[in-house]
Design an enzyme around this catalytic site. Structure first.
Site, PDB file in Angstrom:
ATOM      1  N   TRP A 145       0.862  -1.186   0.000  1.00  0.00           N
ATOM      2  CA  TRP A 145       0.000   0.000   0.000  1.00  0.00           C
ATOM      3  C   TRP A 145       0.897   1.233   0.000  1.00  0.00           C
ATOM      4  O   TRP A 145       2.010   1.189   0.514  1.00  0.00           O
ATOM      5  CB  TRP A 145      -0.885  -0.009   1.248  1.00  0.00           C
ATOM      6  CG  TRP A 145      -2.104   0.869   1.126  1.00  0.00           C
ATOM      7  CD1 TRP A 145      -2.204   2.172   1.509  1.00  0.00           C
ATOM      8  CD2 TRP A 145      -3.370   0.513   0.571  1.00  0.00           C
ATOM      9  NE1 TRP A 145      -3.467   2.649   1.235  1.00  0.00           N
ATOM     10  CE2 TRP A 145      -4.199   1.654   0.661  1.00  0.00           C
ATOM     11  CE3 TRP A 145      -3.881  -0.658   0.014  1.00  0.00           C
ATOM     12  CZ2 TRP A 145      -5.520   1.655   0.216  1.00  0.00           C
ATOM     13  CZ3 TRP A 145      -5.200  -0.653  -0.439  1.00  0.00           C
ATOM     14  CH2 TRP A 145      -5.991   0.488  -0.334  1.00  0.00           C
ATOM     15  N   ASP A 173      -0.385  11.990  -2.241  1.00  0.00           N
ATOM     16  CA  ASP A 173      -1.161  13.093  -1.680  1.00  0.00           C
ATOM     17  C   ASP A 173      -2.146  12.576  -0.628  1.00  0.00           C
ATOM     18  O   ASP A 173      -2.058  11.432  -0.173  1.00  0.00           O
ATOM     19  CB  ASP A 173      -1.884  13.854  -2.793  1.00  0.00           C
ATOM     20  CG  ASP A 173      -2.932  13.006  -3.506  1.00  0.00           C
ATOM     21  OD1 ASP A 173      -3.000  11.786  -3.271  1.00  0.00           O
ATOM     22  OD2 ASP A 173      -3.691  13.573  -4.312  1.00  0.00           O
ATOM     23  N   GLU A 176      -3.686   9.370  -1.371  1.00  0.00           N
ATOM     24  CA  GLU A 176      -2.736   8.268  -1.576  1.00  0.00           C
ATOM     25  C   GLU A 176      -2.591   7.930  -3.067  1.00  0.00           C
ATOM     26  O   GLU A 176      -2.600   6.782  -3.470  1.00  0.00           O
ATOM     27  CB  GLU A 176      -3.148   7.037  -0.761  1.00  0.00           C
ATOM     28  CG  GLU A 176      -3.175   7.312   0.733  1.00  0.00           C
ATOM     29  CD  GLU A 176      -3.715   6.167   1.561  1.00  0.00           C
ATOM     30  OE1 GLU A 176      -3.243   5.989   2.689  1.00  0.00           O
ATOM     31  OE2 GLU A 176      -4.616   5.457   1.085  1.00  0.00           O
ATOM     32  N   GLU A 183     -17.852   6.410   2.871  1.00  0.00           N
ATOM     33  CA  GLU A 183     -16.840   7.296   2.312  1.00  0.00           C
ATOM     34  C   GLU A 183     -17.427   8.167   1.211  1.00  0.00           C
ATOM     35  O   GLU A 183     -17.256   9.379   1.187  1.00  0.00           O
ATOM     36  CB  GLU A 183     -15.699   6.458   1.756  1.00  0.00           C
ATOM     37  CG  GLU A 183     -14.618   7.221   1.020  1.00  0.00           C
ATOM     38  CD  GLU A 183     -13.612   6.281   0.387  1.00  0.00           C
ATOM     39  OE1 GLU A 183     -12.527   6.117   0.978  1.00  0.00           O
ATOM     40  OE2 GLU A 183     -13.919   5.701  -0.677  1.00  0.00           O
TER      41      GLU A 183
END
Length: 272
Positions: free
Chosen positions: A19, A69, A72, A226
């Site tokens: 990740w 950023d 991600e 989200e």
């Protein structure tokens, strides 16, 4: 390669190596949160001040290094939103009394470049035309500028024109294909809080409408996701991401925190 990761497990070990790991927004936001905590009446122990000084030095040293950023994404450029987070962190370090001379110089440099009073909107990064709704955070919560600052004013106007869907939800950026580029609850709350500060005609009503929109996205037990794909910018991409990772993250702590912040500010505005 010896950098702070942006994801750790609860026992303090580093998160998964597959990740994105290098991100500078988080340390900047963390420093900002320390000063905000103190400003709100909280106390810090000596170790928190020492950590704050260390993080400030870290941000000064790496501020011009390309990184992922806040979303991600795009690790090969220096993002404007990242520079804003770093500036917020360095100003916070100064407020806490832990900013060294090199940090003060870096702070002035960032203020002169990123916050230059020019009447053109900020973009995702220099040379890139796209606007990103994370740039709203320069106004709130970071408090780096007011809504009347020329670049901020131009950025807000462009976000309102390009990234707000018919229901009032706010998208990240036009080319966003992650889960189809849906409307993010936290960004909808961010724009609403910016509008409360701008206080133009109808801004308070628009902020209240945004709160209602967020509430309508809640699940049966009040859990907030989200994002929602009702007006996805790229609806053909939604199923691809669902097949890969399932439904969009829910509940998302960030969404709940943004909702509470907006609700609190609306309540305060109504009492004035």
């Amino acid at each position: 390669a010896d950098v702070l990761h942006c994801r750790y497990t609860v026992d303090g070990s580093a998160g998964p190596a597959d990740w994105p790991l290098f991100q500078l927004d988080g340390p900047g936001i963390w420093l900002w949160s320390l000063a905000h905590h103190v400003r709100a009446g909280g106390r810090l122990d000596r170790s928190s001040y020492e950590a704050g000084a260390l993080v400030a030095r870290y941000l000064v040293a790496l501020r011009d290094v390309p990184a992922h950023d806040a979303w991600e994404e795009t690790p090969d450029v220096v993002h404007t939103s990242t520079l804003l987070a770093i500036l917020a962190g360095l100003r916070a370090a100064d407020e806490l009394g832990v900013l060294e001379a090199a940090g003060a110089a870096a702070c002035r440099e960032l203020e002169a470049t990123v916050l230059a009073p020019v009447a053109r909107p900020w973009t995702k990064w220099p040379g890139m035309d796209a606007v990103d709704a994370s740039l709203l955070w320069a106004v709130v919560p970071y408090g780096l500028v007011g809504t009347e600052q020329p670049a901020a004013e131009a950025t807000i106007e462009r976000i309102e024109r390009e990234l707000v869907d018919p229901d009032g939800g706010v998208h990240r950026y036009r080319d966003d294909v992650y889960y189809g580029g849906g409307a993010w609850l936290l960004l909808t709350a961010s724009l609403a809080r910016v509008r409360l500060r701008r206080a133009a005609p109808d801004d308070r009503e628009l902020a209240a409408a945004a709160l209602g929109w967020i509430e309508r996205q809640a699940g049966p037990h009040g859990e907030l996701p989200e994002q929602v794909a009702t007006h996805a910018l790229h609806p053909e991409q939604v199923d691809r991401w669902r097949a890969r990772w399932g439904d969009s993250a829910c509940p998302l702590l960030w969404s709940h925190a943004a909702y509470l912040a907006l609700a609190t500010e609306l309540e305060a505005a109504a009492s004035r």
